[in-house]
Design a protein around this motif. Sequence first.
Motif, PDB file in Angstrom:
ATOM      1  N   ASN A 142       0.836  -1.203   0.000  1.00 50.82           N
ATOM      2  CA  ASN A 142       0.000   0.000   0.000  1.00 50.82           C
ATOM      3  C   ASN A 142       0.867   1.248   0.000  1.00 50.82           C
ATOM      4  N   VAL A 143       0.447   2.225  -0.803  1.00 52.96           N
ATOM      5  CA  VAL A 143       1.164   3.501  -0.799  1.00 52.96           C
ATOM      6  C   VAL A 143       0.557   4.375   0.295  1.00 52.96           C
ATOM      7  N   HIS A 144       1.419   4.870   1.181  1.00 51.49           N
ATOM      8  CA  HIS A 144       0.955   5.726   2.272  1.00 51.49           C
ATOM      9  C   HIS A 144       0.676   7.122   1.723  1.00 51.49           C
ATOM     10  N   LYS A 145      -0.589   7.577   1.899  1.00 57.63           N
ATOM     11  CA  LYS A 145      -0.974   8.867   1.313  1.00 57.63           C
ATOM     12  C   LYS A 145      -1.056   9.985   2.359  1.00 57.63           C
ATOM     13  N   GLY A 146      -1.079   9.619   3.614  1.00 53.48           N
ATOM     14  CA  GLY A 146      -1.287  10.629   4.664  1.00 53.48           C
ATOM     15  C   GLY A 146      -0.023  11.403   4.996  1.00 53.48           C
ATOM     16  N   TYR A 147      -0.092  12.079   6.130  1.00 53.13           N
ATOM     17  CA  TYR A 147       1.064  12.846   6.584  1.00 53.13           C
ATOM     18  C   TYR A 147       2.156  11.910   7.083  1.00 53.13           C
ATOM     19  N   GLY A 148       3.332  12.448   7.213  1.00 51.88           N
ATOM     20  CA  GLY A 148       4.418  11.685   7.813  1.00 51.88           C
ATOM     21  C   GLY A 148       5.254  10.940   6.797  1.00 51.88           C
ATOM     22  N   PHE A 149       6.462  10.628   7.221  1.00 54.74           N
ATOM     23  CA  PHE A 149       7.429   9.946   6.364  1.00 54.74           C
ATOM     24  C   PHE A 149       8.052   8.781   7.129  1.00 54.74           C
ATOM     25  N   PRO A 150       8.669   7.852   6.400  1.00 55.76           N
ATOM     26  CA  PRO A 150       9.344   6.746   7.099  1.00 55.76           C
ATOM     27  C   PRO A 150      10.492   7.242   7.982  1.00 55.76           C
ATOM     28  N   ILE A 151      10.904   6.386   8.889  1.00 58.02           N
ATOM     29  CA  ILE A 151      12.064   6.657   9.745  1.00 58.02           C
ATOM     30  C   ILE A 151      13.275   6.962   8.863  1.00 58.02           C
ATOM     31  N   LEU A 152      14.098   7.878   9.324  1.00 61.44           N
ATOM     32  CA  LEU A 152      15.328   8.208   8.590  1.00 61.44           C
ATOM     33  C   LEU A 152      16.261   7.006   8.583  1.00 61.44           C
ATOM     34  N   THR A 153      17.009   6.858   7.506  1.00 60.99           N
ATOM     35  CA  THR A 153      18.027   5.808   7.526  1.00 60.99           C
ATOM     36  C   THR A 153      19.357   6.441   7.940  1.00 60.99           C
ATOM     37  N   VAL A 154      20.247   5.585   8.413  1.00 59.49           N
ATOM     38  CA  VAL A 154      21.574   6.067   8.813  1.00 59.49           C
ATOM     39  C   VAL A 154      22.286   6.658   7.604  1.00 59.49           C
ATOM     40  N   GLU A 155      22.160   5.946   6.470  1.00 53.58           N
ATOM     41  CA  GLU A 155      22.881   6.350   5.262  1.00 53.58           C
ATOM     42  C   GLU A 155      22.494   7.756   4.820  1.00 53.58           C
ATOM     43  N   GLU A 156      21.168   8.041   4.795  1.00 56.51           N
ATOM     44  CA  GLU A 156      20.777   9.362   4.299  1.00 56.51           C
ATOM     45  C   GLU A 156      21.139  10.465   5.293  1.00 56.51           C
ATOM     46  N   GLN A 157      21.189  10.115   6.579  1.00 55.02           N
ATOM     47  CA  GLN A 157      21.619  11.129   7.551  1.00 55.02           C
ATOM     48  C   GLN A 157      23.091  11.461   7.369  1.00 55.02           C
TER      49      GLN A 157
END
Length: 489
Positions: free
Chosen positions: A53-68
Amino acid sequence: MGLDDPNKDSILKYEKKPTLVTIPRKSFVIAIINGQSHEIVFDIRLKSIVSDNVHKGYGFPILTVEEQILATQLPLKYPPFIASVHKRGLNLSELVCAGFTMGWFGEEKSSSRILTVDCFLKESTANFFVRPISGITMVADIDLMKIVEYHDREVEVVPTAENTDYRVSKQSPPFGPKQHSLASHQPQGPGFQINGHSVSWANWKFHIGFDVRAGIIISLASIYDLEKKKSRRVLYKGYISELYVPYQDPTEEFYFKTFFDAGEYGFGRSTVSLIPHHDCPPYAQFIDTYIHSSDGTPSLLKNAICVFEQYGNIMWRHTEAIIPNELIEESRTEVNLIVRTVVTVGNYDNVVDWEFKTSGSIKPAIALSGILEIKATHIKHKDEIKEDLHGKLVSENSIGIYHDHFYMYYLDFDIDGVHNSFEKTSLKTARISDGSSKRKSYWTTETQTAKTESDAKITIGYAPAELVVVNPNKKTAVGNEVGYRLIPA
Ligand SMILES: [Cu+2]
């Protein structure tokens, strides 16, 4: 990525007859695909996707270490920031940056995931968190992985490095560099057993799980009843569902600091290896866990959890000297079982304990450690303060901004079965006006049972109340409902 928990019904059936019941084995995956957040359930036995399912509401997934990590390197290659660093006479190679989530303040849903990147000076101290380079705002879009907003508002003093290093080698007596050590061991070995992920100790049995968002999860906790000669369920599942840390500074560089440490950074993902002999006593046993990287590769986290018996206080004692010619001296040392993890989110270290007592109590406890988050100021002394600093001047040029740490616990009690109620007993004043007693008033109690979840909302601490989870269908010998009291500490 985590476990897609089978429902309680199948777990309880499996617990009774593990050989006869096949339990679903599914994982729950949150993935970002072409900028969309997907919630995917994957069946491990069938090796197939059950739902996507594609999440359409507010909010985003937890940050990953790599992108931080990538985001915190952006400023060092961003010309306007490099110019700001030079303007301040600072050295780029002495900087270290960290990413901070930006909260949500009622804006229309944005499609971009953004982070504020703040930089600090690590020159002459490991404690860079107390040396922020204030006055600069940098916003990074972590999908595009570039700086999308930049303001250099003012040149603010960077607080001194002097006396800030926390390493024991830098301490003076009595805090270091050498301290007397303590030897402790259990000659007969530990009083508990760990079998797979199940722990048994004294009258307790429970399961230890781990999740990338929640961190440690205690489940299926039961206590053995000597009189009934059977194990009685207390807690189906318990974990910290969120840690909310809102700062109280409305200015441009701080207003958004309203962190959800579990939902944004991941309490499991931020769990760190325990340091034997320091975080846990020498006789503790350790459990490793796995955390995954952003592409799903598992990586071992050594010594993520420790289990040990803690000795110390007097549980009960009595000296009996009244019986002629006989002296009775009895003292029982309290022994508790501790299950511990440490979750380090940025500057703060949360020591998360689950303490089990032979009395039947479970005491979840938090010890907060680490480093205070600091905002720089030109102010060196309290007398110079002209306006609300939104915090305390804790050192020269350093403000500790007002904030709270709200730990939210998910506690699914199953006391003697799954049908439990939440009861609140309050005190109420009773008046006597008919002269039947010399007393004019006294207090008595009034109990309410929550019918809905919102009924159970309570404000702790404003009025005395006894909060109890009961099983209304199970009674004690004298006819009271069996239950557990929630004691906020
Ligand atoms: Cu704090």
